[in-house]
Enzyme design. Structure first.
Site, short mmCIF file in Angstrom:
data_model
loop_
_atom_site.label_atom_id
_atom_site.label_comp_id
_atom_site.label_asym_id
_atom_site.label_seq_id
_atom_site.Cartn_x
_atom_site.Cartn_y
_atom_site.Cartn_z
N ASP A 36 52.00 -2.18 27.67
CA ASP A 36 50.84 -2.32 28.54
C ASP A 36 50.80 -3.77 29.03
OD1 ASP A 36 48.32 -2.68 29.61
OD2 ASP A 36 47.29 -1.49 28.07
N HIS A 37 51.04 -3.96 30.30
CA HIS A 37 51.16 -5.32 30.82
C HIS A 37 49.82 -6.05 30.87
CE1 HIS A 37 53.34 -8.61 32.25
NE2 HIS A 37 54.02 -8.07 33.22
#
Ligand code: CAO
Length: 546
Positions: A518-519
């Site tokens: 999850d950036h």
């Protein structure tokens, strides 16, 4: 080069029609058939197309003007001799209405009586020889309709048009379905109507077209040509280029209808701000913005175009099966994660030659214990160590995105494929368990999953997930994060590959790995560090002891 004055075409008797949209500006280049302006009467919206290509030199009217046939719209600079190139009304002759689709009247009696006859209503002259799509059926069998009520809505590339009931009656049968392609005279439906005199009705039916004709078409005439000028479009096109109010009070032009379809926007839900309740493009934008802000269903929501509902049986035999509850749940979780989480996936190969040698050495011992030491326990153990060394991976974002929740436990889920669907049982405290324990527990949980014996608690509390397709095949895939976790490891099939050792190529057992993260929670450098450490531990399992 010549300059032509483009004029309002025959509007089918309507004068004082309002200009509600001017689609071009001075200096614009237009192609033949491009819309120049949109007119609106009480009942219909009509796009006036350019009769030929050219450049707009001046515009002779403004928004809100009331116009009629012959009024100047604009001056168009056209290539060649304007007079010679200007199309004439004869270029698109008005089709004569026909009486064919009318059913013969019931047997007549001499005296005038009230009786009911059934008439076939067909598609009127729509100003084009092409087939157009039937996009809406506004009535059902048994409905009572008044003369002028909408029966169906047709749509070509450029226009929507309603076919109104030619007389009052009751819908006896519908001969078409939404999505059908129809043309002039295609049968639409049968309407039985009460008539005063069967004799009179029979004779009038023979004389008049049974097909309903839009008012503009019924009165269409050949427009007069003035030297140096031409009417925009031919009279026949007018009837076919109306966008109208459809049932349910939805009132929108063809361009707006097309846009709404492309974006999956139900027009009936859009608040209109146009004149007389007409839906404008701006209304669609406002609707889409509002929908994007709403946390409702992802399907067709959040400004995402809805997927079309396709009848596959039109292409061949099909078998329709309902989805299992588990399948639907998994689909919804995947979709939610995919839409909410900005995924980044990194790929790498871990050299597990030594690990595999160790595994082979342990095979007999594993068998003696009644266990099986697959690569999975090693992956679990290495992932647990990497999670402890990289706390951002062992965390979750709060729902409002304001906080990071760091976990002081290491529970790892393992995706298990079962006949009922995908489930993810969670192994608890992986960092504190031995390889034997992890092997036995993962096999037990996988079996429970396949037997549908997992309890909800067995699938809760995961910090990270491993999805292994290694026993199936493939060289890599992009796993979808099992939210609210922030990362997932995908494992593909081991392959022997030549690896350069500085002097020569060595055959090494390489395990393809993919790490999705999850950036919002993890940046690329952190992911690179996590992945490198994980690979190093798999390459040299002694590191797991450190
Ligand atoms: N490369 C090559 N062989 C592999 C491998 C890999 N990456 N991973 C496992 N194998 C081998 C095992 O060593 C075993 O071979 P041996 O019997 O010769 O030792 C064989 O494949 C079968 O292993 P397994 O499937 O019984 O056990 P596992 O521990 O590897 O996996 C489980 C367990 C539950 C993960 C697996 O059964 C499963 O369900 N996998 C599918 C998961 C899935 O669908 N993921 C997709 C999720 S996203 O849609």
């Amino acid at each position: 080069m010549g300059v032509e004055t483009i004029k309002i075409p025959d509007l089918g008797g309507g004068d004082g029609v309002e200009v509600i949209e001017i689609c071009v500006a001075v200096g614009d280049s237009v192609e033949a058939e491009d819309s120049l302006l949109v007119l609106e009467s009480d009942k219909a919206t009509m796009e006036v197309p350019a009769p030929q290509a050219g450049t707009v030199k001046s515009i002779k009217l403004k928004l809100g003007d009331k116009v009629g046939e012959g009024d100047s719209i604009l001056e168009l600079e056209v290539a060649g001799d304007a007079l010679a190139t200007a199309p004439t009304a004869e270029a698109a002759p008005v089709a004569e209405p026909e009486a064919e689709p009318v059913k013969p009247a019931e047997p007549v009696s001499e005296a005038p009586v009230v009786s009911s006859i059934e008439q076939l209503v067909a598609v009127p002259d729509i100003g084009t020889g092409d087939q157009v799509e039937l996009i809406e059926i506004c009535v059902a069998v048994g409905d009572a309709v008044e003369e002028g009520d909408s029966l169906v809505v047709l749509e070509s590339d450029k226009a929507s048009m309603e076919v109104p009931a030619p007389f009052a009656g009751t819908v006896a049968a519908i001969e078409v379905a939404v999505g059908d392609k129809v043309g002039q005279d295609s049968p639409l439906m049968k309407i039985s109507g009460a008539v005063q005199s069967a004799v009179a009705e029979a004779s009038s039916a023979a004389e008049q077209p049974a097909s309903p004709v839009p008012s503009s078409q019924a009165t269409s005439q050949t427009s007069s040509q003035v030297p140096g000028s031409t009417t925009a479009g031919a009279a026949t096109r007018q009837a076919g280029e109306q966008a109208v109010t459809s049932q349910g009070g939805v009132y929108a032009g063809p361009a707006v209808r097309k846009l709404a379809r492309e974006f999956g926007i139900p027009l009936s839900e859009v608040k209109s701000t146009g004149p007389r309740g007409r839906i404008l493009k701006e209304d669609l934008h406002a609707y889409a913005q509002q929908r994007a802000a709403s946390p409702k269903s992802a399907v067709g929501g959040n400004g995402i175009p809805a997927l079309p509902d396709i009848d596959f049986s039109q292409f061949g035999e099909v078998d329709i099966q309902p989805l299992s509850k588990l399948h639907k749940l998994t689909a919804s979780n995947m979709h939610r994660s995919w839409l909410n989480v900005p995924h980044v996936t990194q790929y790498d190969d871990a050299d597990i030659t030594e690990l595999e040698a160790f595994r082979a050495d342990m095979k007999a011992e594993a068998q003696a214990r009644g266990s099986k030491l697959t690569p999975l326990p090693f992956l679990l153990k290495a992932a647990a160590a990497a999670l402890l060394a990289n706390p951002k991976f062992n965390a979750s974002l709060s729902a409002d995105g304001e906080k990071m929740v760091f976990k002081h436990y290491v529970h790892i889920g393992v995706a298990v494929d079962t006949p009922a669907g995908l489930v993810v049982p969670v192994l608890r405290d992986v960092d504190r368990k031995s390889l034997w324990q992890l092997a036995e527990e993962s096999a037990e949980l996988a079996q429970k999953a396949k037997d549908r014996k997992l309890r909800p608690a067995d699938m809760q509390g995961g910090c990270f997930t491993i999805s292994s397709l290694g026993n199936i095949g493939g060289t890599g895939f992009t796993p979808i994060i099992n939210t609210p976790e922030v990362a997932i490891l995908g494992v593909s099939k081991l392959a022997v590959k030549p690896v350069w050792d500085g002097e020569q190529f060595q055959p090494r057992k390489m395990l393809p790995l993919s790490l999705s993260y999850d950036h919002r929670a993890i940046n690329g450098a952190e992911a690179g560090k996590f992945f490198t450490e994980l690979g190093a531990m798999l390459a040299d399992i002694r590191r797991l002891l450190l």
